[in-house]
Design a protein around this motif. Structure first.
Motif, PDB file in Angstrom:
ATOM      1  N   TYR A  71       0.797  -1.034  -0.038  1.00 12.97           N
ATOM      2  CA  TYR A  71       0.052   0.112  -0.009  1.00 12.97           C
ATOM      3  C   TYR A  71       1.039   1.156  -0.028  1.00 12.97           C
ATOM      4  O   TYR A  71       0.548   2.219  -0.640  1.00 12.97           O
ATOM      5  CB  TYR A  71      -0.814   0.009   1.175  1.00 12.97           C
ATOM      6  CG  TYR A  71      -2.123  -0.843   0.974  1.00 12.97           C
ATOM      7  CD1 TYR A  71      -3.415  -0.167   0.584  1.00 12.97           C
ATOM      8  CD2 TYR A  71      -2.271  -2.154   1.544  1.00 12.97           C
ATOM      9  CE1 TYR A  71      -4.294  -1.230   0.370  1.00 12.97           C
ATOM     10  CE2 TYR A  71      -3.189  -3.092   1.170  1.00 12.97           C
ATOM     11  CZ  TYR A  71      -4.279  -2.600   0.771  1.00 12.97           C
ATOM     12  OH  TYR A  71      -5.419  -3.285   0.694  1.00 12.97           O
ATOM     13  N   TYR A  72       1.925   1.412   0.495  1.00 14.36           N
ATOM     14  CA  TYR A  72       2.814   2.409   0.822  1.00 14.36           C
ATOM     15  C   TYR A  72       3.507   2.650  -0.564  1.00 14.36           C
ATOM     16  O   TYR A  72       3.505   3.922  -1.011  1.00 14.36           O
ATOM     17  CB  TYR A  72       3.898   2.041   2.022  1.00 14.36           C
ATOM     18  CG  TYR A  72       5.069   2.959   2.075  1.00 14.36           C
ATOM     19  CD1 TYR A  72       5.002   4.237   2.475  1.00 14.36           C
ATOM     20  CD2 TYR A  72       6.301   2.753   1.341  1.00 14.36           C
ATOM     21  CE1 TYR A  72       6.097   5.154   2.494  1.00 14.36           C
ATOM     22  CE2 TYR A  72       7.467   3.719   1.148  1.00 14.36           C
ATOM     23  CZ  TYR A  72       7.183   4.811   2.065  1.00 14.36           C
ATOM     24  OH  TYR A  72       8.238   5.578   2.163  1.00 14.36           O
ATOM     25  N   GLU A  73       3.874   1.746  -1.218  1.00 18.21           N
ATOM     26  CA  GLU A  73       4.445   1.858  -2.533  1.00 18.21           C
ATOM     27  C   GLU A  73       3.379   2.293  -3.664  1.00 18.21           C
ATOM     28  O   GLU A  73       3.691   3.224  -4.332  1.00 18.21           O
ATOM     29  CB  GLU A  73       5.000   0.304  -2.954  1.00 18.21           C
ATOM     30  CG  GLU A  73       6.412   0.116  -2.016  1.00 18.21           C
ATOM     31  CD  GLU A  73       6.885  -1.278  -2.261  1.00 18.21           C
ATOM     32  OE1 GLU A  73       6.265  -2.190  -2.954  1.00 18.21           O
ATOM     33  OE2 GLU A  73       8.160  -1.667  -2.051  1.00 18.21           O
ATOM     34  N   TRP A  75       0.759   3.821  -2.921  1.00 15.23           N
ATOM     35  CA  TRP A  75       0.354   5.257  -2.472  1.00 15.23           C
ATOM     36  C   TRP A  75       1.381   6.363  -3.063  1.00 15.23           C
ATOM     37  O   TRP A  75       0.940   7.498  -3.561  1.00 15.23           O
ATOM     38  CB  TRP A  75       0.301   5.465  -0.952  1.00 15.23           C
ATOM     39  CG  TRP A  75      -0.190   6.759  -0.416  1.00 15.23           C
ATOM     40  CD1 TRP A  75       0.673   7.883  -0.449  1.00 15.23           C
ATOM     41  CD2 TRP A  75      -1.578   7.178  -0.134  1.00 15.23           C
ATOM     42  NE1 TRP A  75      -0.043   9.125   0.215  1.00 15.23           N
ATOM     43  CE2 TRP A  75      -1.337   8.541   0.515  1.00 15.23           C
ATOM     44  CE3 TRP A  75      -2.568   6.490  -0.009  1.00 15.23           C
ATOM     45  CZ2 TRP A  75      -2.496   9.175   0.777  1.00 15.23           C
ATOM     46  CZ3 TRP A  75      -3.671   7.071   0.509  1.00 15.23           C
ATOM     47  CH2 TRP A  75      -3.642   8.465   0.775  1.00 15.23           C
ATOM     48  N   LEU A  76       2.665   6.095  -2.964  1.00 14.92           N
ATOM     49  CA  LEU A  76       3.706   7.103  -3.372  1.00 14.92           C
ATOM     50  C   LEU A  76       3.709   7.139  -4.927  1.00 14.92           C
ATOM     51  O   LEU A  76       4.238   8.318  -5.560  1.00 14.92           O
ATOM     52  CB  LEU A  76       4.926   6.591  -2.873  1.00 14.92           C
ATOM     53  CG  LEU A  76       5.116   6.866  -1.376  1.00 14.92           C
ATOM     54  CD1 LEU A  76       6.849   6.708  -0.941  1.00 14.92           C
ATOM     55  CD2 LEU A  76       4.781   8.376  -0.844  1.00 14.92           C
ATOM     56  N   GLN A  77       3.247   6.119  -5.705  1.00 15.15           N
ATOM     57  CA  GLN A  77       3.353   6.118  -6.989  1.00 15.15           C
ATOM     58  C   GLN A  77       2.068   7.197  -7.186  1.00 15.15           C
ATOM     59  O   GLN A  77       2.177   7.695  -8.348  1.00 15.15           O
ATOM     60  CB  GLN A  77       2.881   4.637  -7.689  1.00 15.15           C
ATOM     61  CG  GLN A  77       4.328   4.043  -7.671  1.00 15.15           C
ATOM     62  CD  GLN A  77       4.137   2.426  -7.884  1.00 15.15           C
ATOM     63  OE1 GLN A  77       2.829   2.056  -8.287  1.00 15.15           O
ATOM     64  NE2 GLN A  77       5.063   1.723  -8.052  1.00 15.15           N
ATOM     65  N   ALA A  78       0.821   7.069  -6.637  1.00 21.15           N
ATOM     66  CA  ALA A  78      -0.236   7.737  -6.998  1.00 21.15           C
ATOM     67  C   ALA A  78       0.108   9.152  -6.621  1.00 21.15           C
ATOM     68  O   ALA A  78      -0.532   9.953  -7.088  1.00 21.15           O
ATOM     69  CB  ALA A  78      -1.354   7.089  -6.312  1.00 21.15           C
ATOM     70  N   PHE A  79       0.455   9.345  -5.408  1.00 22.61           N
ATOM     71  CA  PHE A  79       0.600  10.723  -4.808  1.00 22.61           C
ATOM     72  C   PHE A  79       2.075  10.955  -4.376  1.00 22.61           C
ATOM     73  O   PHE A  79       2.576  10.713  -3.138  1.00 22.61           O
ATOM     74  CB  PHE A  79      -0.456  10.940  -3.607  1.00 22.61           C
ATOM     75  CG  PHE A  79      -1.717  10.182  -3.807  1.00 22.61           C
ATOM     76  CD1 PHE A  79      -2.629  10.998  -4.733  1.00 22.61           C
ATOM     77  CD2 PHE A  79      -2.215   9.186  -3.167  1.00 22.61           C
ATOM     78  CE1 PHE A  79      -3.735  10.399  -4.986  1.00 22.61           C
ATOM     79  CE2 PHE A  79      -3.538   8.810  -3.246  1.00 22.61           C
ATOM     80  CZ  PHE A  79      -4.059   9.376  -4.414  1.00 22.61           C
ATOM     81  N   PRO A  80       3.014  11.319  -5.077  1.00 24.08           N
ATOM     82  CA  PRO A  80       4.481  11.276  -4.929  1.00 24.08           C
ATOM     83  C   PRO A  80       4.812  12.406  -4.066  1.00 24.08           C
ATOM     84  O   PRO A  80       5.786  12.344  -3.259  1.00 24.08           O
ATOM     85  CB  PRO A  80       4.995  11.448  -6.272  1.00 24.08           C
ATOM     86  CG  PRO A  80       4.044  11.702  -7.360  1.00 24.08           C
ATOM     87  CD  PRO A  80       2.603  11.485  -6.687  1.00 24.08           C
ATOM     88  N   THR A  81       3.801  13.390  -4.078  1.00 20.98           N
ATOM     89  CA  THR A  81       4.304  14.559  -3.146  1.00 20.98           C
ATOM     90  C   THR A  81       2.925  14.997  -2.334  1.00 20.98           C
ATOM     91  O   THR A  81       1.776  14.857  -2.463  1.00 20.98           O
ATOM     92  CB  THR A  81       4.703  15.961  -3.878  1.00 20.98           C
ATOM     93  OG1 THR A  81       3.489  16.226  -4.801  1.00 20.98           O
ATOM     94  CG2 THR A  81       5.773  15.399  -4.898  1.00 20.98           C
ATOM     95  N   TRP A  97      -6.375   3.764  -0.974  1.00 17.55           N
ATOM     96  CA  TRP A  97      -6.352   3.181   0.308  1.00 17.55           C
ATOM     97  C   TRP A  97      -7.074   1.934   0.510  1.00 17.55           C
ATOM     98  O   TRP A  97      -6.822   1.185   1.419  1.00 17.55           O
ATOM     99  CB  TRP A  97      -6.841   4.467   1.519  1.00 17.55           C
ATOM    100  CG  TRP A  97      -6.327   4.029   2.654  1.00 17.55           C
ATOM    101  CD1 TRP A  97      -7.159   3.256   3.688  1.00 17.55           C
ATOM    102  CD2 TRP A  97      -5.575   4.549   3.549  1.00 17.55           C
ATOM    103  NE1 TRP A  97      -6.652   3.390   4.857  1.00 17.55           N
ATOM    104  CE2 TRP A  97      -5.745   3.973   4.887  1.00 17.55           C
ATOM    105  CE3 TRP A  97      -4.433   5.262   3.169  1.00 17.55           C
ATOM    106  CZ2 TRP A  97      -4.652   4.063   5.796  1.00 17.55           C
ATOM    107  CZ3 TRP A  97      -3.297   5.542   4.532  1.00 17.55           C
ATOM    108  CH2 TRP A  97      -3.643   4.951   5.719  1.00 17.55           C
ATOM    109  N   GLN A  98      -7.987   1.687  -0.484  1.00 18.42           N
ATOM    110  CA  GLN A  98      -8.940   0.756  -0.325  1.00 18.42           C
ATOM    111  C   GLN A  98      -8.341  -0.626   0.227  1.00 18.42           C
ATOM    112  O   GLN A  98      -7.449  -1.271  -0.512  1.00 18.42           O
ATOM    113  CB  GLN A  98      -9.869   0.595  -1.476  1.00 18.42           C
ATOM    114  CG  GLN A  98     -10.955  -0.624  -1.502  1.00 18.42           C
ATOM    115  CD  GLN A  98     -11.642  -0.553  -2.630  1.00 18.42           C
ATOM    116  OE1 GLN A  98     -12.597   0.134  -3.010  1.00 18.42           O
ATOM    117  NE2 GLN A  98     -11.429  -1.656  -3.417  1.00 18.42           N
ATOM    118  N   GLY A  99      -9.014  -1.274   1.337  1.00 24.12           N
ATOM    119  CA  GLY A  99      -8.426  -2.705   1.824  1.00 24.12           C
ATOM    120  C   GLY A  99      -7.485  -2.416   2.897  1.00 24.12           C
ATOM    121  O   GLY A  99      -7.442  -3.442   3.721  1.00 24.12           O
ATOM    122  N   LEU A 100      -6.988  -1.188   3.364  1.00 27.29           N
ATOM    123  CA  LEU A 100      -5.942  -1.188   4.478  1.00 27.29           C
ATOM    124  C   LEU A 100      -6.849  -0.733   5.833  1.00 27.29           C
ATOM    125  O   LEU A 100      -6.575  -1.136   6.638  1.00 27.29           O
ATOM    126  CB  LEU A 100      -5.063   0.114   4.123  1.00 27.29           C
ATOM    127  CG  LEU A 100      -3.792   0.260   4.864  1.00 27.29           C
ATOM    128  CD1 LEU A 100      -3.155  -0.998   4.892  1.00 27.29           C
ATOM    129  CD2 LEU A 100      -3.122   1.502   4.316  1.00 27.29           C
TER     130      LEU A 100
END
Length: 380
Positions: A71-73, A75-81, A97-100
């Motif tokens: 999820y972390y990886e 997320w940072l691909q989707a929202f890098p900043t 975030w879905q599923g976390l």
């Protein structure tokens, strides 16, 4: 009262603490040496970007590392900043975030990113008071972010750390009743020159060695000072609160079809459990009600329409932190009335293909999978 061994540590149960300087130094040195050899290689430890570290700290709240990493990886691909996150629609944020679980964390990340963008041009603050003012960030999270990103000497006290410290001093009350003492101890032990590594080491010690059950004391660098270990009572610490029975709710859920073979979904209000997520409408079965009666009543109250309850689709058991639910899901047909968002944020008719783009709670995803199987069986 637990009988104490003759160690260098002397603590009262819930009051002030004292720890000789040589004991503090020994604990700091042995833990840092252990971490240098045994510390985990985690993706957020390979960056000093406070935004990326903040995301990891929030995701790790009440969630295991192995679950968080993908999820972390993603997320940072989707929202890098910070700015990318601030500009995103909440639906997209919740979908990533879905599923976390614990979706308030995602909503708070989004809201805080907007505040940071508005107040400091997208630059994550390095001042602890400013960090604490952000939504969803408490003292432990702030300490974790600022020590990891900026090497600031701020203590932490997450669940793993509470357990380690409670065993270290054989704390004679549940940790929740001695938070001031535990914060004081965490601050006393913190190595001021290497707070980043020390805090990470303390968390690793609790996560990999000083575990809730069957702690591996033969691998622990702190057994020479650990009161619980010397008493031979590791399993009795931390002491536990008496817990009340977990409530169990029975829910009737409607998959409502219209003549165009679309399905009605609704969006929860943004606050509270699962806020901002989409779901299949329904509600709690009241005393004396059948499931069909419950579903008809709930749909009338929530959406203002009349439906016919049809065949059973699936029954799902799901557990949250403080309660369990049984979802009894039925196919339903729209009979009369125009759906209104009476008790929700928004409603939409969607096809089964379109439904994939909406963020749903984990249990509802199982309903979607059951629907796919049902539709496939009808075609074949």
């Amino acid at each position: 009262m637990v009988r104490r061994s003759n160690l260098d540590l002397t603590f009262s149960s819930v009051g002030s603490s004292s720890l000789p300087n040589f004991a503090v130094k020994s604990l700091q040195t042995t833990l840092l040496n252990w971490y240098d050899q045994q510390g985990r290689d985690l993706p957020w430890r390979n960056t000093r970007d406070p935004y990326a570290i903040w995301v990891s700290e929030i995701m790790l709240q009440q969630t295991q590392v192995k679950t968080v990493i993908p999820y972390y990886e993603r997320w940072l691909q989707a929202f890098p900043t910070v700015s990318d996150l601030a500009q995103a629609e909440l639906d997209r944020v919740l979908k990533v975030w879905q599923g976390l679980g614990y979706y308030a964390r995602a909503r708070n990340l989004h809201k805080a990113a907007q505040e940071i963008t508005r107040n400091s041009n997208g630059i994550f603050p390095s001042n602890v008071e400013q960090v604490l003012a952000l939504p969803g960030i408490g003292r432990t999270t702030a300490g974790g972010i600022l020590s990891a990103a900026f090497n600031q000497p701020l203590p932490i006290l997450d669940g793993n750390v509470k357990r380690v410290l409670a065993r270290l001093i054989a704390l004679e009350v549940p940790p929740a009743k001695a938070l001031n003492l535990l914060w004081q101890l965490s601050e006393t032990l913190l190595e001021p020159e290497h707070p980043r590594d020390f805090n990470q080491a303390l968390m690793d010690l609790g996560a990999t060695v000083c575990t809730p059950k069957n702690p591996e004391c033969d691998r622990c660098p702190w057994t020479f000072q650990c009161q619980a270990y010397h008493l031979g009572q590791q399993s009795n610490f931390p002491m536990r609160e008496t817990s009340a029975p977990i409530p169990h709710k029975f829910i009737g859920v409607a998959v409502i079809w219209n003549e165009a073979q679309q399905i009605l979904i609704d969006k929860r209000h943004p606050e509270g459990l699962l806020g901002g997520l989409w779901e299949f409408p329904g509600g709690k079965v009241e005393a004396g009600e059948t499931l069909a009666e419950c579903i008809k009543r709930e749909i009338q109250e929530e959406l203002g329409i009349e439906i016919a309850v049809g065949d059973h689709l699936i029954t799902i058991e799901h557990a949250y932190t403080h309660f369990r639910v049984t979802l009894n899901v039925y196919h339903c047909q729209h009979i009369n009335g125009i759906p209104q968002p009476i008790e929700c944020e928004e409603i939409r008719w969607v096809t089964l293909e379109e439904i994939e783009s909406y963020p749903f709670p984990k249990a509802n995803i199982q309903i979607i999978e059951a629907l796919k199987t049902f539709v496939a069986s009808q075609v074949s």
